[in-house]
Design a protein around this motif. Structure first.
Motif, PDB file in Angstrom:
ATOM      1  N   ALA A 122       5.238  21.588 -42.143  1.00  0.00           N
ATOM      2  CA  ALA A 122       3.768  21.544 -42.059  1.00  0.00           C
ATOM      3  C   ALA A 122       3.200  22.960 -42.011  1.00  0.00           C
ATOM      4  N   ARG A 123       3.860  23.858 -41.268  1.00  0.00           N
ATOM      5  CA  ARG A 123       3.402  25.247 -41.196  1.00  0.00           C
ATOM      6  C   ARG A 123       3.550  25.938 -42.543  1.00  0.00           C
ATOM      7  N   ILE A 124       4.641  25.628 -43.261  1.00  0.00           N
ATOM      8  CA  ILE A 124       4.838  26.216 -44.589  1.00  0.00           C
ATOM      9  C   ILE A 124       3.720  25.779 -45.522  1.00  0.00           C
ATOM     10  N   ASP A 125       3.360  24.499 -45.489  1.00  0.00           N
ATOM     11  CA  ASP A 125       2.255  24.008 -46.321  1.00  0.00           C
ATOM     12  C   ASP A 125       0.953  24.726 -45.982  1.00  0.00           C
ATOM     13  N   GLU A 126       0.713  24.885 -44.686  1.00  0.00           N
ATOM     14  CA  GLU A 126      -0.491  25.587 -44.247  1.00  0.00           C
ATOM     15  C   GLU A 126      -0.481  27.039 -44.733  1.00  0.00           C
ATOM     16  N   LEU A 127       0.666  27.692 -44.643  1.00  0.00           N
ATOM     17  CA  LEU A 127       0.772  29.077 -45.099  1.00  0.00           C
ATOM     18  C   LEU A 127       0.616  29.186 -46.611  1.00  0.00           C
ATOM     19  N   ARG A 128       1.108  28.196 -47.348  1.00  0.00           N
ATOM     20  CA  ARG A 128       0.917  28.208 -48.805  1.00  0.00           C
ATOM     21  C   ARG A 128      -0.569  28.142 -49.154  1.00  0.00           C
ATOM     22  N   GLY A 129      -1.317  27.320 -48.435  1.00  0.00           N
ATOM     23  CA  GLY A 129      -2.767  27.252 -48.650  1.00  0.00           C
ATOM     24  C   GLY A 129      -3.426  28.570 -48.331  1.00  0.00           C
ATOM     25  N   THR A 130      -3.000  29.196 -47.248  1.00  0.00           N
ATOM     26  CA  THR A 130      -3.542  30.500 -46.861  1.00  0.00           C
ATOM     27  C   THR A 130      -3.200  31.553 -47.909  1.00  0.00           C
TER      28      THR A 130
END
Length: 154
Positions: A122-130
């Motif tokens: 979930a954090r990786i997905d969030e970081l990809r968006g960022t």
């Protein structure tokens, strides 16, 4: 005695592959200052890990100095990876307790690590968006900079 040695089994290599490349050849006993140099952790952190049960049963020399082994260094490597996942210290301590309790805790260990993995994804997905937002902004400023440079050269 290390966390891994207290289980009485050898089937769970929790710490992952040994990090032999960063250790002196043939050495399997380290002082706290050597562990500090090898891991980048502070002596205070190592003593705290021991106090809270994350690194229990560190052997001592006849003079009372801590003596870490390669297995301890492997365990510290795993703990470092768990810290990078954002796993709470309480969960890391629980994981260490489960390892010491033995094979009958595999299910609970599995659940704990699976939940942590889901959190990391979930954090990786969030970081990809960022990262996508940053890429758009960088592209915008690169284009704007080229346009300004082109106007000034006229």
């Amino acid at each position: 005695m290390t966390v891994m040695e207290t289980t009485g089994t050898r089937t769970d290599t929790c710490a992952g592959p040994p990090q032999q490349n960063r250790r002196p050849d043939g050495q399997d006993r380290y002082t706290i200052s050597e562990v500090v140099a090898l891991t980048g952790l502070t002596a205070h952190t190592l003593r705290w890990y021991e106090r809270i049960g994350l690194m229990p049963h560190i052997d001592r020399s006849h003079t009372g100095q801590r003596r870490y082994t390669n297995r301890d260094l492997d365990w510290l490597d795993l703990v470092g990876k768990l810290r990078l996942t954002g796993m709470p210290v309480a969960d890391m301590v629980r994981y260490a307790e489960l390892v010491r309790e033995g094979d009958h805790t595999y299910g609970e260990r599995f659940d704990l690590l699976k939940t942590t993995r889901e959190d990391v994804l979930a954090r990786i997905d969030e970081l990809r968006g960022t990262l996508a937002v940053l890429d758009r902004k960088i592209s915008f400023y690169a284009d704007a900079g080229r346009a300004l440079a082109s106007e000034r050269s006229r």
